[in-house]
Design a protein around this motif. Structure first.
Motif, PDB file in Angstrom:
ATOM      1  N   ALA B  79      11.796 -80.613 -10.567  1.00  0.00           N
ATOM      2  CA  ALA B  79      12.075 -79.228 -10.187  1.00  0.00           C
ATOM      3  C   ALA B  79      12.593 -79.177  -8.751  1.00  0.00           C
ATOM      4  O   ALA B  79      13.563 -78.475  -8.451  1.00  0.00           O
ATOM      5  N   CYS B  80      11.942 -79.944  -7.877  1.00  0.00           N
ATOM      6  CA  CYS B  80      12.347 -79.920  -6.473  1.00  0.00           C
ATOM      7  C   CYS B  80      13.731 -80.538  -6.277  1.00  0.00           C
ATOM      8  O   CYS B  80      14.450 -80.201  -5.334  1.00  0.00           O
ATOM      9  N   PHE B  84      15.930 -77.038 -13.582  1.00  0.00           N
ATOM     10  CA  PHE B  84      15.188 -75.845 -13.981  1.00  0.00           C
ATOM     11  C   PHE B  84      15.246 -75.706 -15.485  1.00  0.00           C
ATOM     12  O   PHE B  84      16.297 -75.805 -16.097  1.00  0.00           O
ATOM     13  N   LEU B  85      14.077 -75.464 -16.087  1.00  0.00           N
ATOM     14  CA  LEU B  85      14.026 -75.209 -17.524  1.00  0.00           C
ATOM     15  C   LEU B  85      13.640 -73.755 -17.760  1.00  0.00           C
ATOM     16  O   LEU B  85      12.588 -73.307 -17.307  1.00  0.00           O
ATOM     17  N   ALA B  86      14.513 -73.012 -18.437  1.00  0.00           N
ATOM     18  CA  ALA B  86      14.141 -71.675 -18.897  1.00  0.00           C
ATOM     19  C   ALA B  86      13.483 -71.868 -20.252  1.00  0.00           C
ATOM     20  O   ALA B  86      14.104 -72.386 -21.179  1.00  0.00           O
ATOM     21  N   TYR B 100       4.235 -64.303  -6.508  1.00  0.00           N
ATOM     22  CA  TYR B 100       3.587 -65.470  -5.898  1.00  0.00           C
ATOM     23  C   TYR B 100       4.189 -66.763  -6.454  1.00  0.00           C
ATOM     24  O   TYR B 100       4.482 -67.697  -5.708  1.00  0.00           O
ATOM     25  N   LEU B 101       4.383 -66.781  -7.772  1.00  0.00           N
ATOM     26  CA  LEU B 101       4.941 -67.983  -8.397  1.00  0.00           C
ATOM     27  C   LEU B 101       6.342 -68.278  -7.847  1.00  0.00           C
ATOM     28  O   LEU B 101       6.659 -69.425  -7.513  1.00  0.00           O
ATOM     29  N   LYS B 103       7.659 -67.354  -5.016  1.00  0.00           N
ATOM     30  CA  LYS B 103       7.569 -67.771  -3.617  1.00  0.00           C
ATOM     31  C   LYS B 103       7.121 -69.237  -3.541  1.00  0.00           C
ATOM     32  O   LYS B 103       7.677 -70.035  -2.779  1.00  0.00           O
ATOM     33  N   ALA B 104       6.131 -69.577  -4.367  1.00  0.00           N
ATOM     34  CA  ALA B 104       5.640 -70.958  -4.388  1.00  0.00           C
ATOM     35  C   ALA B 104       6.763 -71.905  -4.803  1.00  0.00           C
ATOM     36  O   ALA B 104       6.917 -72.996  -4.246  1.00  0.00           O
ATOM     37  N   ALA B 105       7.558 -71.469  -5.784  1.00  0.00           N
ATOM     38  CA  ALA B 105       8.642 -72.307  -6.284  1.00  0.00           C
ATOM     39  C   ALA B 105       9.709 -72.519  -5.203  1.00  0.00           C
ATOM     40  O   ALA B 105      10.152 -73.649  -4.963  1.00  0.00           O
ATOM     41  N   ALA B 108       8.207 -74.699  -2.432  1.00  0.00           N
ATOM     42  CA  ALA B 108       7.976 -76.094  -2.833  1.00  0.00           C
ATOM     43  C   ALA B 108       9.270 -76.883  -2.670  1.00  0.00           C
ATOM     44  O   ALA B 108       9.283 -78.007  -2.171  1.00  0.00           O
ATOM     45  N   ASN B 157      12.680 -62.576 -17.296  1.00  0.00           N
ATOM     46  CA  ASN B 157      11.904 -63.122 -16.187  1.00  0.00           C
ATOM     47  C   ASN B 157      12.261 -64.585 -15.929  1.00  0.00           C
ATOM     48  O   ASN B 157      12.271 -65.040 -14.784  1.00  0.00           O
ATOM     49  N   GLU B 158      12.558 -65.317 -16.987  1.00  0.00           N
ATOM     50  CA  GLU B 158      13.009 -66.700 -16.818  1.00  0.00           C
ATOM     51  C   GLU B 158      14.310 -66.735 -16.021  1.00  0.00           C
ATOM     52  O   GLU B 158      14.487 -67.560 -15.121  1.00  0.00           O
ATOM     53  N   GLN B 161      13.690 -65.942 -12.394  1.00  0.00           N
ATOM     54  CA  GLN B 161      13.199 -67.115 -11.673  1.00  0.00           C
ATOM     55  C   GLN B 161      14.326 -68.090 -11.375  1.00  0.00           C
ATOM     56  O   GLN B 161      14.427 -68.640 -10.281  1.00  0.00           O
ATOM     57  N   ILE B 165      15.411 -69.316  -7.731  1.00  0.00           N
ATOM     58  CA  ILE B 165      15.242 -70.736  -7.392  1.00  0.00           C
ATOM     59  C   ILE B 165      16.588 -71.422  -7.125  1.00  0.00           C
ATOM     60  O   ILE B 165      16.673 -72.374  -6.361  1.00  0.00           O
TER      61      ILE B 165
END
Lengths: 442, 258
Positions: B79-80, B84-86, B100-101, B103-105, B108, B157-158, B161, B165
């Motif tokens: 991922a980093c 990315f997987l939808a 939160y998720l 932001k974390a993504a 990271a 939502n996917e 994200q 990202i």
């Protein structure tokens, strides 16, 4: 060879406790001693103790700390362990004895009596005479009797009718070096009609030495009072902790009980709630977090004694390593307690294949027009949720932490005090994952 | 131009059952590859193997990502590195908020690159801009991840994200399934707005419909765990007309002489 029971009775008889010679008090203590001598400690044969073996506690003879000699040295550096930002009236007890210099009792409003139990019993205050021992049920068990035999110090709180306490009352029990102490706090909280209060009880042992805390708290919620009681058991990992909490609700009273168990090698909480009069309502929230070889036992009993009372119980546990937990949820609906609404949920998250939970709902219903439900689950972290988080770049440890926080959050979030919530979330992270609390989850 | 993703003779199995039987696929930056095929042909397995789901076992072959061995990396490292997987079935995570998720993504990935965390103000600006693309209300940001979302909301939502990202290689696993035409257009708009010459997409789909809106550079037909036919965007139209019936015979014949 003397037995453990003999040891504790002899140690009791060697003490001169405050208020000795007052008839009502002698009677109360002696009744405790008598019952304890007769019945002794619970064993695995006792139905309510079948999952918790207390033999490790009985191997050592813990000794009561008679007077806090050289208190200055003993209390040094302890203030750093107190929770910051609570804005509470604070009463601190070290090894079972009130320590004024760590406390902040300057505030309590008019209509509030808050003082060390040692003073309250000596003065023979009416509230103490009326209520001390009154909430303790018949099936109290040996530890409660032992505590009653030794009644000495703790907090006595009396809030007059109609008083609203804006700030919480915090009661902190700290055990110190060198270990080996028997610490038996005895608290009595009497909340008058139409009062509002939040009482926070916290047990810590920063020195981390082995000792036995055997605490008893009685709480009387008079008609239409609104009370929150938060109990944080955070003693060291070598400590033994037995805590009895006996709550009595009068008509239309509302009590929220938050109960967090994080510390101790063996810990047992006995929470007994009596819904005494019509319209009383209690919410019991609990969280237990165990790791290493901890054994955390929550025994809860809700007694619906009157019609139209509501109880809602929700306990959650997270266990790692070889930790073991017990949840026992007994609900009694007495004959005539019609229109009772009693709900109970217990959910457990096991982070290790060696952790273990025994969960036991026990419903006894003697009325016919009632609504009762219960449920218990034991599960692991959801693999698909883990994969989902990691696929977004969140590393494995953080993902486990996040999901564990999320699991415990709905119980922790019931606590009204933000500093307590933040503290618990931080402790969860430190204890279970060795990391601090993530910033806001929501 | 360097190949971004190079899949060579990839075999994978689930619980001992072989699902992928020798996949070969080259993806260059800027390209959109559609993977089509009947149910059970291995499309989702391929998507999950690339993302690193550990219930799939790679038994043979290699996957190179920018020349490095992708299969050696953990899920989060992939991922980093920009993969990315939808999800076909986005997971509900009660208690962790959507914002939160994300932001974390974002952080990271920044941390992985040795960058400081994105300042809160900048992050909010980014997310407000992206949420418009998928036509979602801001309240979704503060709800638990996917909890109580409808099927269409989960898929959007996917895409949200993904937009936040900004991956290098995005894999969409049947993102179109269960979507009505409006939601499908929104999803396609989200993808199209991210198309660029240094980003690639692998779009896994059962139906040609999505490809009316996301026009692929290449279409591959997967059957029996192999790519049995590759072509341009017109191949999808042929499949729409002829169905998969003609293909399902082919891998069996090939398997016989293997």
């Amino acid at each position: 060879m003397t037995t453990a029971v003999e040891h504790y009775v002899a140690a009791r008889n060697a003490l001169v406790l405050p208020g000795t010679g007052l008839d009502w008090l002698d009677e109360l203590r002696n009744a405790g001693t008598r019952r304890f001598s007769e019945k002794g400690f619970p064993t695995l044969r006792d139905e309510n103790w079948r999952y918790t073996n207390i033999r490790p506690i009985l191997k050592q003879n813990f000794t009561p700390v008679a007077v806090l000699e050289g208190s200055a040295g003993r209390t040094e550096g302890l203030s750093q362990h107190l929770l910051p930002g609570l804005g509470a009236y604070r009463f601190v007890f070290v090894d079972g004895h009130y320590v004024q210099e760590l406390s902040d009792a300057t505030g309590p409003a008019r209509g509030v009596v808050a003082m060390p139990m040692a003073d309250a019993v000596t003065r023979g205050l009416d509230g103490v005479k009326t209520w001390l021992g009154a909430c303790v049920p018949e099936d109290r068990g040996g530890f409660t009797d032992l505590n009653t035999a030794y009644i000495e110090d703790g907090l006595y709180l009396h809030v007059d009718r109609g008083c609203h306490l804006e700030q919480p009352i915090e009661v902190v029990f700290i055990s110190t070096e060198p270990g080996g102490q028997l610490i038996q706090p005895r608290n009595l909280f009497v909340l008058g009609e139409n009062t509002r209060a939040h009482i926070i009880e916290r047990y810590i042992s920063p020195a981390g030495r082995s000792h036995l805390t055997n605490a008893v708290t009685e709480l009387v919620a008079c008609r239409s009072s609104v009370v929150e009681h938060t109990r944080l058991q955070e003693e060291g990992m070598d400590a033994f902790h037995i805590g009895g909490v006996f709550i009595r609700l009068h008509g239309d009273a509302r009590v929220v009980s938050n109960n967090a168990a994080l510390g101790s090698m063996i810990a047992r909480t006995n929470l007994h709630v009596a819904l005494q009069e019509e319209g009383a309502c209690c919410h019991l929230y609990g969280v237990y977090l165990g790791n290493g070889r901890q054994h955390l036992d929550n025994f809860t009993q809700v007694d619906h004694r009157a019609p139209k009372c509501t109880s809602n119980e929700f306990y959650k546990g997270v266990l790692d390593d070889r930790a073991r937990a017990v949840f026992h949820g007994r609900i009694i609906v007495r004959e005539g307690a019609q229109k009772t609404d009693a709900q109970q949920q217990n959910r457990n998250l096991l982070l290790s294949g060696h952790a273990e939970v025994d969960t036991k709902p026990q419903l006894e219903i003697y009325a016919d027009d009632v609504k009762c439900s219960h449920g218990a689950t034991i599960g692991q972290l959801d693999d698909s949720a883990m994969f989902y988080l990691r696929s977004r770049g969140v590393d494995e440890t953080t993902a486990r932490g996040l999901l564990t926080y999320a699991f415990a959050a709905d119980v922790i979030n019931k606590i009204s005090s933000a500093p307590v919530r933040n503290h618990l979330e931080g402790e969860l992270g430190r204890k279970m994952f060795g990391v601090g609390r993530p910033e806001e989850l929501s | 131009m360097n190949t971004m993703l190079s899949i060579n003779n990839l075999h994978a199995s689930v619980q001992g059952k072989a699902i992928l039987n020798g996949i070969d696929l080259q993806v260059n930056p800027g390209e959109v590859h559609a993977i089509m095929g009947p149910n059970g042909s291995g499309k989702s397995t391929l998507a999950n193997v690339l993302a690193g789901r550990d219930s799939y076992e790679v038994t043979r072959g290699e996957v190179l990502y920018n020349g490095e061995n992708l299969l050696d990396w953990s899920v989060e490292q992939r991922a980093c590195e920009g993969i990315f997987l939808a999800f076909q079935y986005p997971v509900e995570i009660p208690g962790v908020s959507n914002i939160y998720l994300m932001k974390a993504a974002v952080n990271a990935r920044r941390k992985y690159r040795g960058m400081p965390e994105m300042p809160a103000v900048e992050f909010l600006k980014l997310i407000r801009e992206k949420i418009k693309v998928v036509d979602m209300k801001e309240e979704f940001l503060h709800r638990s991840v996917n909890e109580g979302f409808s099927g269409g909301e989960k898929k959007r939502n996917e895409i949200l994200q993904m937009a936040v990202i900004e991956p290098t290689l995005a894999i969409l696993d049947e993102t179109d399934s269960g979507l009505d035409i409006d939601a499908l257009k929104i999803v396609a708009d989200g993808v199209n707005s991210l198309r660029s010459e240094d980003r690639a997409f692998i779009v896994v789909t059962h139906y040609q419909r999505l490809l009316d809106y996301i026009v692929p550079d290449f279409v591959h037909v997967l059957a029996g765990g192999r790519i049995v036919k590759s072509g341009g965007k017109d191949l999808a139209l042929e499949l729409e007309k002829a169905g998969y019936g003609w293909i399902e015979i082919a891998p069996v014949a090939e398997a016989a002489d293997a």
